[in-house]
Design an enzyme around this catalytic site. Sequence first.
Site, mmCIF file in Angstrom:
data_model
loop_
_atom_site.group_PDB
_atom_site.id
_atom_site.type_symbol
_atom_site.label_atom_id
_atom_site.label_comp_id
_atom_site.label_asym_id
_atom_site.label_seq_id
_atom_site.Cartn_x
_atom_site.Cartn_y
_atom_site.Cartn_z
ATOM 1 C CE LYS A 25 -3.714 -0.608 2.311
ATOM 2 N NZ LYS A 25 -4.204 -0.869 3.843
ATOM 3 N NE ARG A 96 -5.140 3.326 4.118
ATOM 4 C CZ ARG A 96 -5.260 3.429 2.598
ATOM 5 N NH1 ARG A 96 -4.626 4.298 1.798
ATOM 6 N NH2 ARG A 96 -5.992 2.466 1.876
ATOM 7 N N GLY A 105 -8.195 -7.115 4.786
ATOM 8 C CA GLY A 105 -8.905 -7.205 5.841
ATOM 9 C C GLY A 105 -8.409 -8.015 6.835
ATOM 10 C CG MET A 107 -2.575 -6.954 9.988
ATOM 11 S SD MET A 107 -1.053 -7.018 9.580
ATOM 12 C CE MET A 107 -1.485 -6.418 7.567
ATOM 13 N NE ARG A 364 -5.830 -4.737 -2.968
ATOM 14 C CZ ARG A 364 -6.576 -4.804 -1.868
ATOM 15 N NH1 ARG A 364 -5.586 -4.639 -0.715
ATOM 16 N NH2 ARG A 364 -7.791 -5.065 -1.525
ATOM 17 C CG HIS A 482 -4.432 -46.502 -3.128
ATOM 18 N ND1 HIS A 482 -5.845 -46.563 -3.637
ATOM 19 C CD2 HIS A 482 -3.765 -47.255 -4.312
ATOM 20 C CE1 HIS A 482 -6.086 -47.223 -4.877
ATOM 21 N NE2 HIS A 482 -4.974 -47.617 -5.010
ATOM 22 N NE ARG A 588 0.658 -45.542 -11.472
ATOM 23 C CZ ARG A 588 0.720 -44.260 -10.712
ATOM 24 N NH1 ARG A 588 1.147 -44.282 -9.510
ATOM 25 N NH2 ARG A 588 -0.147 -43.348 -11.201
ATOM 26 N NE ARG A 674 5.959 -49.255 -11.340
ATOM 27 C CZ ARG A 674 5.449 -48.597 -10.378
ATOM 28 N NH1 ARG A 674 6.328 -47.678 -9.679
ATOM 29 N NH2 ARG A 674 4.186 -48.543 -9.960
ATOM 30 C CD GLU A 797 11.181 -47.355 -7.298
ATOM 31 O OE1 GLU A 797 9.957 -46.625 -7.021
ATOM 32 O OE2 GLU A 797 11.017 -48.309 -8.205
ATOM 33 C CB SER A 816 11.877 -42.935 -14.655
ATOM 34 O OG SER A 816 10.751 -42.300 -14.487
ATOM 35 N N GLY A 818 11.759 -42.126 -9.293
ATOM 36 C CA GLY A 818 10.338 -42.328 -8.908
ATOM 37 C C GLY A 818 10.656 -41.661 -7.319
ATOM 38 C CB THR A 819 10.733 -38.236 -6.638
ATOM 39 O OG1 THR A 819 9.522 -37.856 -7.342
ATOM 40 C CG2 THR A 819 11.833 -37.779 -7.227
ATOM 41 C CG ASN A 820 5.528 -40.670 -5.186
ATOM 42 O OD1 ASN A 820 5.755 -39.507 -5.364
ATOM 43 N ND2 ASN A 820 4.479 -41.258 -5.700
ATOM 44 C CG ASP A 821 8.877 -46.318 -3.232
ATOM 45 O OD1 ASP A 821 8.629 -46.531 -2.153
ATOM 46 O OD2 ASP A 821 8.308 -47.030 -4.400
ATOM 47 C CB CYS A 883 7.394 -41.231 -13.193
ATOM 48 S SG CYS A 883 8.267 -42.613 -12.137
ATOM 49 C CE1 TYR A 903 9.574 -39.017 -18.240
ATOM 50 C CE2 TYR A 903 11.561 -39.252 -19.672
ATOM 51 C CZ TYR A 903 10.607 -39.393 -18.719
ATOM 52 O OH TYR A 903 10.842 -40.992 -18.307
HETATM 53 P P1 ADP Z 1 -7.409 -2.400 4.098
HETATM 54 O O1 ADP Z 1 -6.070 -2.887 3.858
HETATM 55 O O2 ADP Z 1 -7.984 -3.476 4.871
HETATM 56 O O3 ADP Z 1 -8.358 -2.384 2.525
HETATM 57 P P2 ADP Z 1 -7.240 0.349 4.196
HETATM 58 O O4 ADP Z 1 -5.893 0.676 4.900
HETATM 59 O O5 ADP Z 1 -7.133 0.358 2.760
HETATM 60 O O6 ADP Z 1 -7.418 -1.201 4.570
HETATM 61 O O7 ADP Z 1 -8.572 1.298 4.592
HETATM 62 C C1 ADP Z 1 -9.689 0.743 4.969
HETATM 63 C C2 ADP Z 1 -10.705 1.582 4.484
HETATM 64 O O8 ADP Z 1 -10.409 3.088 4.772
HETATM 65 C C3 ADP Z 1 -10.768 1.748 3.010
HETATM 66 O O9 ADP Z 1 -12.054 1.803 2.394
HETATM 67 C C4 ADP Z 1 -9.958 2.945 2.708
HETATM 68 O O10 ADP Z 1 -10.355 3.393 1.575
HETATM 69 C C5 ADP Z 1 -10.476 3.919 3.683
HETATM 70 N N1 ADP Z 1 -9.361 4.790 4.138
HETATM 71 C C6 ADP Z 1 -8.112 4.646 4.334
HETATM 72 N N2 ADP Z 1 -7.354 6.004 4.475
HETATM 73 C C7 ADP Z 1 -8.373 6.880 4.146
HETATM 74 C C8 ADP Z 1 -8.152 8.167 4.194
HETATM 75 N N3 ADP Z 1 -6.819 8.962 4.350
HETATM 76 N N4 ADP Z 1 -9.162 8.867 3.830
HETATM 77 C C9 ADP Z 1 -10.391 8.264 3.530
HETATM 78 N N5 ADP Z 1 -10.533 7.031 3.656
HETATM 79 C C10 ADP Z 1 -9.515 6.388 3.966
HETATM 80 MG MG MG Z 2 -7.887 -0.950 1.392
HETATM 81 MG MG MG Z 3 7.872 -47.027 -6.382
#
Ligand code: ADP
Ligand code: MG
Ligand code: MG
Length: 925
Positions: A25, A96, A105, A107, A364, A482, A588, A674, A797, A816, A818-821, A883, A903
């Site tokens: 981020k 953030r 979501g 952290m 991202r 198996h 086999r 085999r 093997e 060949s 036979g990496t399991n054995d 194999c 191969y």
């Molecule tokens: P996550 O990684 O869980 O997406 P974010 O850090 O991106 O968490 O932020 C959570 C929410 O808060 C997102 O919807 C983001 O757009 C919003 N947000 C984060 N920073 C700001 C900011 N400076 N102003 C307005 N909204 C923000």
């Molecule tokens: Mg975000």
């Molecule tokens: Mg074998």
Amino acid sequence: MKYVYSFSKKHVEGDRGMKELLGGKGANLAEMATLGLPVPPGFTCSTEACDAYYKVGKAKLSAAMKPEIDAALEQLEEVTGKTFGKGPNPLLLSVRSGAAVSMPGMMDTVLNLGLTPTTIKALIASSGDERFVLDSYRRFIQMFGNVVMGVDHHDFEHELDAVKKARRAKLDTDLTVDGLKDVIDRYLKVYKRATGKPFPTSPKEQLMAGIDAVFGSWNNPRAIRYRELNDIRGLLGTAVNVQTMVFGNSGPDSATGVAFTRDPSTGEHKYFYGEYLINAQGEDVVAGIRTPQQITLKGSREWAKSQGVSETDRKANYPSLEESMPKAFQELDRIRVRLEKHYKDMQDLEFTIENGELFILQTRNGKRTAQAAVKIATDLVKEKRIPEREAVLRIDPASLDQLLHPVFVKASEDAAQQIAIGLPASPGAATGQVVFTADEAEAWVAKGKQVILCRTETSPEDIGGMDAAAGVLTSRGGMTSHAAVVARQMGTCCVAGVADVNINYKTKRFTCGGVTVKEGDWISLNGSTGAVYKGQIETVEPGLTGPFGTIMKLADKYRKLGVRTNADTPHDTATAVKFGAEGIGLCRTEHMFFEGDRIVSFRRLILVAETVKKLREDCGIEDLTALQKAVGKDVKAVESIKQYKQALRELLPLQRKDFVGIFKALKGRPATIRLLDPPLHEFLPQDAAGQKEMAETMGVKPSEIKRLVESLHEFNPMLGHRGCRLGMTYPDVTAMQTRAVCEAAAAVKGSKPEIMIPLVGNVKELANQKEIVKRTIAEVEAKKGVKLSILIGTMIEVPRAAVTAGEIAEEAEFFSFGTNDLTQMGCGFSRDDAGKFLKDYVAMGIYEKDPFQVLDQAGVGKLVEMATVNGRKARKDLKVGICGEHGGEPSSVAFCHKVGLDYVSCSPYRVPIARLAAAQAAIRS
Ligand code: ADP
Ligand code: MG
Ligand code: MG
């Protein structure tokens, strides 16, 4: 050490290449600031600071970082013209989290930080909007309370709901100033009650506590679990982004939203995909507090159609951003194009509009399904945005599984009742009626039913039923059990080792927690996640669509490794050829002995083999006809020899027919066959009923069969009388199998068989077996008047074979692995028992991955590498392949490329994965 990096229009200290240090981020916020995009300014506390938080403790880190933060804040005040915690135009911040790898979501984030009685007053005065300020404050108390102080979310939600109810407010936005004041009063009380302290009124204190809390959230259980599940390791920690707040909740010309530059589930590029909410903040869009609206008019109309919303209703209540805020939309659309061009990939954006002004808060590379990944990568090549090689590298090979198997309709799966979870042993989705035996599976399917075969574990006898079933569930066994290996090869969905399931074969039911499932009840398996559901779930069959084919063609263009398949039947062979297999790397032959009456012939052979061997030794006669004459009147001896000859006579044409089918399906591609490998006892009837049946066919007493079976018992069959050891003691089996191969090869023009001797540990074993094979080839050639060119090689093997590969290559025309054995014997882990402790071993980091799934490159890989080098020293044109199950695992495939194998060979459904992984290895090296 420098801990703090600024980003603003005036001064940017980071860029997209600094993800490790600034998190994804932070790095992208810096990059976007450099591009001149409207990013609210701020600064990033690095992942090194997070590392220090855990290494030296938060007090010491805070002390070290404070001067840098103060300086960065001062700068921020200067760029924004606002002041933190004071003045007529107060600066509010978001705090953030953001690691190098996105963990959506996982952290926590705190918004509106810096609100205090003083700044609240100032902000009301400057904005002239008391409602907006109070709305921001109640959000801040809740987020700060929850994220920083650990106050339960529900304690706040509970109060909010109570106020809404009392004031008859349906939505948050319906709350008036008075309502919000009420909420704030209650929130402050909740906070005090839970923490024992009043809500902090020092903005600096709020900020430092917020930063600490984000660093602390790196190791919250949710985040740890997420990293485990997604195999994310080796990161320093999370960065913390402190950013100027912009307000999507400041009235009807403000909004917040998320968008994808292309459809993340299909990869389509028909319009700009995304959702937004007017007068909202942060996570409101994804939290489902109101129905989000679409970004584009086109998207909005499609949405309305799918929801049964009329055009008038849509326009009035759910207009698109394009309609409601056309200026901001135009700018967002321009930024979309710009970002995609810049990042050369589909982007996932967060944006906020404050009083008509657009801000970008995050971008991202968007997460996507396998289908979308393939479509987007090939489209980007067509659009000349990325080169072919890059497209090949963009696809996660393992994800191709999703494209090859039926999958559940997501909504149906979401609605289903999950009753257990096991190992995702073979991907796909299966739904069917429960049966408990392989025979029943076949019988029910013959009647047109769809079944799930449930067994404690499966054995080779079950393959017919496994093939017929839509899915297989076992309560024991691991990823190389198996059931798992065979199901993957067949492409049958399988969930293995579901420990919670207790099967009772007698009553024909299983229990699982409080749930009882009877024969005939419907259950569903998700072989990609391991989930087991009660009832039926709708599935869809994904086609091998255009973009998938395009990616595969590109992979073939760049890869150096050959890709073969492990297949034992014409059907599997044809499937693999369809998926691009260039031949069979492992056929086999033992599976061919299980079908129908063959097992009887084979049992006949095994049961008398020891007697015949002894007679030969006693008389000093090899030839069976001569031996039969020599034993003369010994009726029992004559009978044994007759049975032995009869079994060989019966088996030969059956094997030949199998090979003919396979050679035909291969259409001129090579096939490594085999010779017989497994311990004999696997084939024998262990129960009274089976022994009685066998006694009847052979015309002896059941007690005699019982005695014979017991005499063949082994304490450790996997290290017992198996592999070439069988051919050494019963050379007729080697000869019969070779004859079947040769006669089939003579019958199918263009066939290219290669005969492989299993479990060789000493070159003399190979020399001995090779002699028999060569003699038999010569016999068939003479009899049929043909010339056969058949390579003779061995499976490596046994560790001793790897160590003496130089000697072995004098006799072998190919190796060949036979990496399991080789893993079993190299690491000393029994494949059948290691499941009990290997998981702990991996958790403890003794092995980074289960060595049966991912080749242990440092150990077993060394054996592979050494044997390849030494083998080729002895024989320059030695052909070398692999194999084992590892032949279809991407990182192991990359290793095979590096070591210079010719191969890899893998189950049919992994052929595309191996092709792609091989191409990626070639491009990367
Ligand atoms: P996550 O990684 O869980 O997406 P974010 O850090 O991106 O968490 O932020 C959570 C929410 O808060 C997102 O919807 C983001 O757009 C919003 N947000 C984060 N920073 C700001 C900011 N400076 N102003 C307005 N909204 C923000
Ligand atoms: Mg975000
Ligand atoms: Mg074998």
